[in-house]
Design a protein around this motif. Structure first.
Motif, PDB file in Angstrom:
ATOM      1  N   SER A 195       0.825  -1.216   0.000  1.00  0.00           N
ATOM      2  CA  SER A 195       0.000   0.000   0.000  1.00  0.00           C
ATOM      3  C   SER A 195       0.857   1.263   0.000  1.00  0.00           C
ATOM      4  O   SER A 195       0.583   2.215   0.716  1.00  0.00           O
ATOM      5  N   ILE A 196       1.914   1.233  -0.811  1.00  0.00           N
ATOM      6  CA  ILE A 196       2.766   2.421  -0.915  1.00  0.00           C
ATOM      7  C   ILE A 196       2.280   3.238  -2.107  1.00  0.00           C
ATOM      8  O   ILE A 196       2.294   2.767  -3.243  1.00  0.00           O
ATOM      9  N   PRO A 197       1.797   4.466  -1.852  1.00  0.00           N
ATOM     10  CA  PRO A 197       1.239   5.258  -2.956  1.00  0.00           C
ATOM     11  C   PRO A 197       2.307   5.714  -3.941  1.00  0.00           C
ATOM     12  O   PRO A 197       3.449   5.946  -3.553  1.00  0.00           O
ATOM     13  N   TYR A 198       1.920   5.823  -5.213  1.00  0.00           N
ATOM     14  CA  TYR A 198       2.872   6.337  -6.212  1.00  0.00           C
ATOM     15  C   TYR A 198       2.851   7.866  -6.245  1.00  0.00           C
ATOM     16  O   TYR A 198       3.780   8.504  -6.733  1.00  0.00           O
ATOM     17  N   LYS A 199       1.762   8.463  -5.718  1.00  0.00           N
ATOM     18  CA  LYS A 199       1.753   9.920  -5.551  1.00  0.00           C
ATOM     19  C   LYS A 199       0.787  10.294  -4.445  1.00  0.00           C
ATOM     20  O   LYS A 199      -0.138   9.539  -4.124  1.00  0.00           O
ATOM     21  N   ILE A 200       1.050  11.472  -3.844  1.00  0.00           N
ATOM     22  CA  ILE A 200       0.201  11.977  -2.763  1.00  0.00           C
ATOM     23  C   ILE A 200      -0.178  13.414  -3.096  1.00  0.00           C
ATOM     24  O   ILE A 200       0.685  14.236  -3.395  1.00  0.00           O
ATOM     25  N   ASP A 201      -1.473  13.703  -3.074  1.00  0.00           N
ATOM     26  CA  ASP A 201      -1.949  15.066  -3.370  1.00  0.00           C
ATOM     27  C   ASP A 201      -1.607  16.029  -2.235  1.00  0.00           C
ATOM     28  O   ASP A 201      -1.248  15.607  -1.138  1.00  0.00           O
ATOM     29  N   SER A 202      -1.814  17.311  -2.501  1.00  0.00           N
ATOM     30  CA  SER A 202      -1.463  18.344  -1.520  1.00  0.00           C
ATOM     31  C   SER A 202      -2.302  18.287  -0.244  1.00  0.00           C
ATOM     32  O   SER A 202      -1.950  18.875   0.760  1.00  0.00           O
ATOM     33  N   ASP A 203      -3.419  17.548  -0.261  1.00  0.00           N
ATOM     34  CA  ASP A 203      -4.213  17.378   0.971  1.00  0.00           C
ATOM     35  C   ASP A 203      -4.005  15.984   1.566  1.00  0.00           C
ATOM     36  O   ASP A 203      -4.846  15.502   2.326  1.00  0.00           O
ATOM     37  N   CYS A 245      -4.029  13.080   0.077  1.00  0.00           N
ATOM     38  CA  CYS A 245      -4.746  11.973  -0.565  1.00  0.00           C
ATOM     39  C   CYS A 245      -3.757  11.084  -1.316  1.00  0.00           C
ATOM     40  O   CYS A 245      -3.088  11.545  -2.235  1.00  0.00           O
ATOM     41  N   PRO A 246      -3.678   9.788  -0.935  1.00  0.00           N
ATOM     42  CA  PRO A 246      -2.748   8.889  -1.627  1.00  0.00           C
ATOM     43  C   PRO A 246      -3.381   8.266  -2.874  1.00  0.00           C
ATOM     44  O   PRO A 246      -4.583   8.024  -2.907  1.00  0.00           O
ATOM     45  N   HIS A 247      -2.558   8.036  -3.880  1.00  0.00           N
ATOM     46  CA  HIS A 247      -3.011   7.337  -5.093  1.00  0.00           C
ATOM     47  C   HIS A 247      -2.198   6.052  -5.240  1.00  0.00           C
ATOM     48  O   HIS A 247      -0.973   6.073  -5.114  1.00  0.00           O
ATOM     49  N   TYR A 248      -2.906   4.946  -5.508  1.00  0.00           N
ATOM     50  CA  TYR A 248      -2.261   3.636  -5.599  1.00  0.00           C
ATOM     51  C   TYR A 248      -2.317   3.102  -7.021  1.00  0.00           C
ATOM     52  O   TYR A 248      -3.246   3.392  -7.761  1.00  0.00           O
ATOM     53  N   LYS A 249      -1.298   2.308  -7.345  1.00  0.00           N
ATOM     54  CA  LYS A 249      -1.247   1.694  -8.685  1.00  0.00           C
ATOM     55  C   LYS A 249      -2.402   0.708  -8.845  1.00  0.00           C
ATOM     56  O   LYS A 249      -2.853   0.102  -7.881  1.00  0.00           O
ATOM     57  N   GLU A 250      -2.825   0.562 -10.084  1.00  0.00           N
ATOM     58  CA  GLU A 250      -3.855  -0.431 -10.441  1.00  0.00           C
ATOM     59  C   GLU A 250      -3.418  -1.789  -9.905  1.00  0.00           C
ATOM     60  O   GLU A 250      -2.289  -2.219 -10.113  1.00  0.00           O
ATOM     61  N   GLY A 251      -4.312  -2.440  -9.181  1.00  0.00           N
ATOM     62  CA  GLY A 251      -3.957  -3.767  -8.651  1.00  0.00           C
ATOM     63  C   GLY A 251      -3.454  -3.720  -7.217  1.00  0.00           C
ATOM     64  O   GLY A 251      -3.473  -4.734  -6.524  1.00  0.00           O
ATOM     65  N   ASP A 252      -2.986  -2.544  -6.754  1.00  0.00           N
ATOM     66  CA  ASP A 252      -2.573  -2.416  -5.357  1.00  0.00           C
ATOM     67  C   ASP A 252      -3.806  -2.210  -4.485  1.00  0.00           C
ATOM     68  O   ASP A 252      -4.834  -1.739  -4.956  1.00  0.00           O
ATOM     69  N   SER A 253      -3.687  -2.560  -3.222  1.00  0.00           N
ATOM     70  CA  SER A 253      -4.825  -2.408  -2.307  1.00  0.00           C
ATOM     71  C   SER A 253      -4.794  -1.032  -1.644  1.00  0.00           C
ATOM     72  O   SER A 253      -3.748  -0.576  -1.208  1.00  0.00           O
ATOM     73  N   ALA A 287     -13.971  11.390   0.822  1.00  0.00           N
ATOM     74  CA  ALA A 287     -13.752  12.331  -0.297  1.00  0.00           C
ATOM     75  C   ALA A 287     -12.613  11.829  -1.190  1.00  0.00           C
ATOM     76  O   ALA A 287     -12.702  11.896  -2.417  1.00  0.00           O
ATOM     77  N   TRP A 288     -11.546  11.311  -0.586  1.00  0.00           N
ATOM     78  CA  TRP A 288     -10.405  10.795  -1.356  1.00  0.00           C
ATOM     79  C   TRP A 288     -10.824   9.617  -2.239  1.00  0.00           C
ATOM     80  O   TRP A 288     -10.396   9.517  -3.390  1.00  0.00           O
ATOM     81  N   ILE A 289     -11.633   8.714  -1.688  1.00  0.00           N
ATOM     82  CA  ILE A 289     -12.087   7.561  -2.489  1.00  0.00           C
ATOM     83  C   ILE A 289     -12.913   8.057  -3.682  1.00  0.00           C
ATOM     84  O   ILE A 289     -12.731   7.600  -4.807  1.00  0.00           O
TER      85      ILE A 289
END
Length: 227
Positions: free
Chosen positions: A28-36, A38-46, A130-132
Motif C-alpha cells: 500500500s505504498i502510494p505512487y503519488k500523494i496530493d497536496s491534501d 490523498c494517496p493514489h495507488y497503482k492499479e492492482g494495489d490495495s 472524499a479521497w475515495i
C-alpha cells in the motif's frame, strides 16, 4: 504473499468478536500523494482506506482505531434504535470493492455522529471518503464530503479536540487551508495558511511550514485569477 491479512477485532458497542481485513504496508505504498495528503495507488494495489472502517456484522456499528472507548450517556440507546434495530446481518470482512468501501465509511460516519465522537475523528472519516470519490472521479460526491470534512475540522480547531490525537494544531490548520482552497474559498484558505506562518511552533514542523508557504502562493494566484 497476499496483500491482505485477517485480524480479529472486538466491537466496542456490542462486544462481538469478528474478523476484518487489513492491507500489508508493502502493498500500500502510494505512487503519488496530493497536496491534501490523498494517496493514489497503482492499479492492482490495495487501498488501505477501503479497510479503514471496521463494521460489526452482528450489530452494524462501524468504527476505527481512532474511536474512543467511551460512549456518552444516551448514545448506546440511540445506536440501538438508529443502527442495530434496522440492521440486516451483512459481511464486511471479505475483500471490499469501492462500493463496499464507501458503504463502510458512511456507516462509520453515521456511527461516529450518533456516538458523539470527536470532530477530528469525523473530519478524518469524511476526508477519506472524499479521497475515495476523487480516485473514482466522482467530483460532486468528493466535494460534498470535503465540505463536511472542512466543517468538522473547523469545529475540531475551535474546540481543540484534536489534542491527544496524531494531529497537531499546525497540521489541522494546513488541512483547513487546503480544503478551503480546493473548495474555492480562497480568502479563508489564505487566512489559515498565514496562521501557520505566524505559529509559535512552526519550526517544529518545517515540512508543513514549507507546504503551507507553497500553497499560500498557489492560493493567492488562484484568488487573483478568480477576481
Amino acid at each position: 504473499m497476499n496483500a491482505l491479512y485477517a485480524t480479529k477485532v472486538n466491537c466496542p458497542y456490542c462486544g462481538n468478536d469478528f474478523q476484518t481485513l487489513r492491507v500489508r504496508y508493502r502493498h500500500s505504498i502510494p505512487y503519488k500523494i496530493d497536496s491534501d495528503f490523498c494517496p493514489h495507488y497503482k492499479e492492482g494495489d490495495s487501498n488501505p482506506h477501503f479497510y479503514y472502517a471496521k463494521v460489526c456484522p452482528e450489530c452494524g456499528f462501524a468504527f476505527t482505531e481512532e474511536f474512543s472507548d467511551n460512549f456518552p450517556l444516551g448514545t448506546k440507546e440511540l445506536i440501538k434504535v438508529k443502527i442495530t434495530a434496522e440492521w440486516r446481518k451483512k459481511e464486511f470482512g471479505q475483500v471490499r470493492d469501492v462500493e463496499k468501501a464507501i458503504e463502510s465509511l458512511k456507516l462509520a460516519i453515521y456511527s461516529a455522529t450518533l456516538k458523539r465522537e470527536k470532530h477530528s475523528v469525523l473530519g478524518g472519516l469524511c476526508m477519506r471518503l472524499a479521497w475515495i470519490y476523487r480516485t473514482e472521479n466522482r467530483q460532486e460526491e468528493e466535494e460534498r464530503f470535503m465540505k463536511l470534512a472542512l466543517q468538522e475540522y473547523e469545529e475540531s480547531y475551535v474546540h481543540s479536540d484534536f489534542k491527544g490525537t496524531s494531529l497537531s494544531e499546525i497540521r489541522v490548520l494546513f488541512i483547513l487551508g487546503e480544503l478551503s482552497r480546493r473548495l474555492g474559498q480562497f480568502s479563508k484558505a489564505i487566512s489559515y495558511f498565514s496562521k501557520i506562518a505566524e505559529h509559535p511552533r512552526r519550526y517544529e514542523e518545517t515540512k508543513i511550514l514549507e507546504m503551507a508557504r507553497k500553497q499560500w502562493r498557489v492560493t493567492a494566484e488562484q484568488n487573483r485569477e478568480h477576481h
